[in-house]
Motif scaffolding. Structure first.
Motif, PDB file in Angstrom:
ATOM      1  N   UNK A 109      -2.616 -21.009  -0.042  1.00 14.46           N
ATOM      2  CA  UNK A 109      -3.404 -20.751  -1.395  1.00 14.46           C
ATOM      3  C   UNK A 109      -4.757 -21.545  -1.270  1.00 14.46           C
ATOM      4  N   UNK A 110      -4.818 -22.663  -0.858  1.00  7.80           N
ATOM      5  CA  UNK A 110      -6.119 -23.418  -0.661  1.00  7.80           C
ATOM      6  C   UNK A 110      -6.916 -22.636   0.347  1.00  7.80           C
ATOM      7  N   UNK A 111      -6.471 -22.417   1.674  1.00  6.56           N
ATOM      8  CA  UNK A 111      -7.296 -21.856   2.531  1.00  6.56           C
ATOM      9  C   UNK A 111      -7.726 -20.356   1.931  1.00  6.56           C
ATOM     10  N   UNK A 112      -6.814 -19.410   1.708  1.00  7.94           N
ATOM     11  CA  UNK A 112      -7.103 -18.222   1.164  1.00  7.94           C
ATOM     12  C   UNK A 112      -8.137 -18.325   0.023  1.00  7.94           C
ATOM     13  N   UNK A 113      -8.008 -18.829  -1.077  1.00  6.26           N
ATOM     14  CA  UNK A 113      -8.995 -19.190  -2.001  1.00  6.26           C
ATOM     15  C   UNK A 113     -10.254 -19.561  -1.655  1.00  6.26           C
ATOM     16  N   UNK A 114     -10.265 -20.637  -0.630  1.00  5.05           N
ATOM     17  CA  UNK A 114     -11.613 -21.182  -0.165  1.00  5.05           C
ATOM     18  C   UNK A 114     -12.276 -20.103   0.729  1.00  5.05           C
ATOM     19  N   UNK A 115     -11.568 -19.033   1.506  1.00  3.85           N
ATOM     20  CA  UNK A 115     -11.912 -17.982   2.165  1.00  3.85           C
ATOM     21  C   UNK A 115     -12.807 -16.999   1.123  1.00  3.85           C
ATOM     22  N   UNK A 116     -11.984 -16.672   0.282  1.00  5.19           N
ATOM     23  CA  UNK A 116     -12.490 -15.744  -0.782  1.00  5.19           C
ATOM     24  C   UNK A 116     -13.719 -16.096  -1.417  1.00  5.19           C
ATOM     25  N   UNK A 117     -13.963 -17.583  -1.788  1.00  3.76           N
ATOM     26  CA  UNK A 117     -14.969 -17.984  -2.382  1.00  3.76           C
ATOM     27  C   UNK A 117     -16.068 -18.169  -1.611  1.00  3.76           C
ATOM     28  N   UNK A 118     -16.220 -18.021  -0.116  1.00  2.00           N
ATOM     29  CA  UNK A 118     -17.347 -18.266   0.560  1.00  2.00           C
ATOM     30  C   UNK A 118     -17.474 -16.805   1.413  1.00  2.00           C
ATOM     31  N   UNK A 119     -16.594 -15.994   1.384  1.00  4.20           N
ATOM     32  CA  UNK A 119     -16.825 -14.602   2.153  1.00  4.20           C
ATOM     33  C   UNK A 119     -17.789 -13.889   1.497  1.00  4.20           C
ATOM     34  N   UNK A 120     -18.802 -13.577   1.947  1.00  3.25           N
ATOM     35  CA  UNK A 120     -20.081 -12.920   1.496  1.00  3.25           C
ATOM     36  C   UNK A 120     -20.491 -13.429   0.268  1.00  3.25           C
ATOM     37  N   UNK A 121     -20.521 -14.752   0.060  1.00  2.48           N
ATOM     38  CA  UNK A 121     -20.705 -15.445  -1.142  1.00  2.48           C
ATOM     39  C   UNK A 121     -19.758 -15.329  -2.285  1.00  2.48           C
ATOM     40  N   UNK A 122     -18.440 -14.925  -1.805  1.00  2.84           N
ATOM     41  CA  UNK A 122     -17.552 -14.981  -2.693  1.00  2.84           C
ATOM     42  C   UNK A 122     -17.068 -13.337  -3.242  1.00  2.84           C
ATOM     43  N   UNK A 123     -15.596 -13.232  -3.068  1.00  4.06           N
ATOM     44  CA  UNK A 123     -15.099 -11.953  -3.578  1.00  4.06           C
ATOM     45  C   UNK A 123     -13.780 -12.434  -4.125  1.00  4.06           C
ATOM     46  N   UNK A 124     -12.992 -11.591  -5.149  1.00  2.00           N
ATOM     47  CA  UNK A 124     -12.008 -11.964  -5.961  1.00  2.00           C
ATOM     48  C   UNK A 124     -10.839 -12.128  -5.179  1.00  2.00           C
ATOM     49  N   UNK A 125      -9.632 -13.053  -5.635  1.00  2.00           N
ATOM     50  CA  UNK A 125      -8.508 -13.206  -5.053  1.00  2.00           C
ATOM     51  C   UNK A 125      -7.475 -13.473  -5.979  1.00  2.00           C
ATOM     52  N   UNK A 126      -6.322 -13.051  -5.653  1.00  7.61           N
ATOM     53  CA  UNK A 126      -5.016 -13.449  -6.265  1.00  7.61           C
ATOM     54  C   UNK A 126      -4.231 -14.116  -5.633  1.00  7.61           C
ATOM     55  N   UNK A 127      -3.436 -14.853  -6.352  1.00  7.59           N
ATOM     56  CA  UNK A 127      -2.162 -15.735  -5.737  1.00  7.59           C
ATOM     57  C   UNK A 127      -0.857 -15.212  -5.876  1.00  7.59           C
ATOM     58  N   UNK A 128      -0.084 -15.012  -4.705  1.00  6.28           N
ATOM     59  CA  UNK A 128       1.189 -14.679  -4.595  1.00  6.28           C
ATOM     60  C   UNK A 128       1.868 -15.913  -4.023  1.00  6.28           C
ATOM     61  N   UNK A 129       2.266 -16.971  -4.647  1.00  9.55           N
ATOM     62  CA  UNK A 129       2.691 -18.324  -4.305  1.00  9.55           C
ATOM     63  C   UNK A 129       4.162 -17.873  -3.968  1.00  9.55           C
ATOM     64  N   UNK A 130       4.777 -18.360  -2.782  1.00  8.81           N
ATOM     65  CA  UNK A 130       6.163 -18.203  -2.412  1.00  8.81           C
ATOM     66  C   UNK A 130       6.864 -19.854  -2.269  1.00  8.81           C
ATOM     67  N   UNK A 131       6.282 -20.806  -2.872  1.00  6.04           N
ATOM     68  CA  UNK A 131       7.084 -22.017  -2.970  1.00  6.04           C
ATOM     69  C   UNK A 131       6.878 -22.786  -4.060  1.00  6.04           C
ATOM     70  N   UNK A 170      11.746 -17.507  -3.402  1.00  5.55           N
ATOM     71  CA  UNK A 170      12.324 -18.845  -3.198  1.00  5.55           C
ATOM     72  C   UNK A 170      13.622 -19.149  -2.631  1.00  5.55           C
ATOM     73  N   UNK A 171      14.190 -17.975  -2.455  1.00  5.29           N
ATOM     74  CA  UNK A 171      15.547 -18.114  -1.744  1.00  5.29           C
ATOM     75  C   UNK A 171      15.784 -18.514  -0.571  1.00  5.29           C
ATOM     76  N   UNK A 172      14.843 -18.378   0.150  1.00  5.22           N
ATOM     77  CA  UNK A 172      14.832 -18.856   1.604  1.00  5.22           C
ATOM     78  C   UNK A 172      14.148 -20.402   1.897  1.00  5.22           C
ATOM     79  N   UNK A 173      13.737 -20.894   0.852  1.00  2.00           N
ATOM     80  CA  UNK A 173      13.064 -22.302   0.827  1.00  2.00           C
ATOM     81  C   UNK A 173      13.860 -23.430   1.410  1.00  2.00           C
ATOM     82  N   UNK A 174      13.719 -24.146   2.508  1.00  4.14           N
ATOM     83  CA  UNK A 174      14.407 -25.277   3.177  1.00  4.14           C
ATOM     84  C   UNK A 174      14.357 -26.305   2.135  1.00  4.14           C
TER      85      UNK A 174
END
Length: 367
Positions: A109-131, A170-174
């Motif tokens: 989420x941190x990486x993808x959000x930062x990529x989205x925020x800087x790619x071509x000066x910013x494109x939208x993103x949504x979060x699909x958290x898995x933990x 969340x079912x497969x989380x160690x």
């Protein structure tokens, strides 16, 4: 399906929690971004190997989809991976009409959000958290990558368009990831009220056999605590700093052990016990730390500090923390549960608390 609204000065969005959420994601993108050119999934490689292919295939029925997979955990948050992700987007004709999906845990989420925020000066993103851990990081718009000299040192505030929490993932989380996530849930309890903390102590007795209703309830409570704080202080000019409870010493331990060697949540747990000691010493907090330490150790948290990770080494890292003032770390301490305060602590107090942490395995009988 549950729904929580997050309202900040720059953007309002919703966090949706439920099962089989892919159709909700497709409906959201279709409604909010009808001219989307590409759905660019930035995913944790391990998570994608388990859940990603059917997720991507379902999306491909409605949109052009490109997928970039990053290393799992904190290894994703490096300059090299960031550069590789940007290159992947440019090479695959991702443009300003594209949308990023962060598919994975908090690091993705941190990486993808930062990529989205800087790619071509910013494109939208949504979060699909898995933990479970990502219930914290997916809300609030803090996006970043790490620097060898400190965690999350390169980043910004960039809010998502929405967050879709699919409980099926969340079912497969160690066990270690469940513990990592619940450290942030416990943090939210300390920042809100004693009844939330007691609720956790009564019901969270093992990482195995957690009931889905309990997990959902914890996620809802934690997200609401964070959402309310972020709504009042989006860019950490005031009370949002309270969300760093346990993070100053915790980040130093996490970085000192080597990113990926210890989970973020376990490091924060160590940092919270450290901050509780300081809270008793400097703020008059009435709290039984031994009882708390016994509980979290019984769950599986490892509170030991490696002998070669000295206090001087940790202090150097704490001094470089983003919240430091005049080269002294600023701590979130508690006058009472639900009553946090920011405080600069003298070095002798920090050393005393460090010694206290190192003695815990002895007086809890876990050595």
């Amino acid at each position: 399906m549950e729904r929580i609204s997050v309202n900040t000065s720059s953007k309002s969005y919703e966090v949706l929690l439920g099962k089989e959420m892919t159709k909700e994601i497709i409906a959201f993108i279709s409604a909010e971004f009808p001219n989307v050119s590409t759905v660019w999934i930035i995913a944790d490689e391990k998570v994608f190997s388990i859940y990603g292919k059917p997720f991507a295939e379902e999306l491909k029925q409605s949109f052009p989809v490109k997928v970039y997979t990053a290393p799992s955990g904190e290894r994703a948050k490096s300059f090299d991976v960031y550069h590789e992700a940007i290159t992947h987007g440019l090479s695959n004709q991702v443009d300003r009409k594209s949308i990023v999906i962060a598919f994975g845990g908090g690091a993705i989420g941190d990486l993808a959000g930062f990529v989205a925020s800087t790619f071509m000066r910013g494109i939208p993103f949504i979060g699909v958290p898995t933990t479970i851990l990502a219930h914290d990081s997916a809300v609030g718009g803090k996006v970043a990558i790490n620097h060898p000299l400190g965690k999350n040192m390169v980043g910004q505030f960039y809010q998502p368009e929405g967050v879709f929490f699919d409980l099926d993932y969340l079912n497969s989380l160690p066990a270690k990831e469940i513990l990592s996530g619940y450290a942030e849930v416990i943090k939210h309890a300390f920042l809100s009220d004693a009844s939330f903390l007691e609720y956790l102590k009564m019901n969270f007795v093992s990482v195995s056999g957690l009931q889905e209703d309990f997990v959902l309830d914890c996620l809802l409570k934690g997200i609401k605590v964070k959402g309310e704080i972020v709504s009042k202080d989006e860019k950490e000019q005031g009370i949002r700093a309270f969300l760093n409870f346990g993070h100053t010493y915790g980040h130093a331990v996490e970085s000192g052990c080597g990113y990926g060697m210890r989970t973020h949540g376990e490091s924060v747990m160590i940092g919270m016990v450290y901050a509780l000691y300081l809270s008793k010493k400097y703020c008059g907090l009435s709290f039984n730390i031994k009882e708390f330490a016994d509980w979290v150790i019984s769950l599986g948290y490892d509170l030991t500090i490696p002998e070669d990770l000295t206090f001087d080494h940790l202090l150097k890292k704490m001094r470089s923390d983003k919240k430091s003032k005049d080269q002294m770390p600023v701590f979130v301490l508690l006058k009472d549960i639900g009553d946090p305060v920011l405080m600069v602590v003298p070095e002798e107090g920090l050393a005393e608390a460090d010694l206290f942490i190192r003695e815990i395995p002895k007086w809890t009988g876990h050595i």
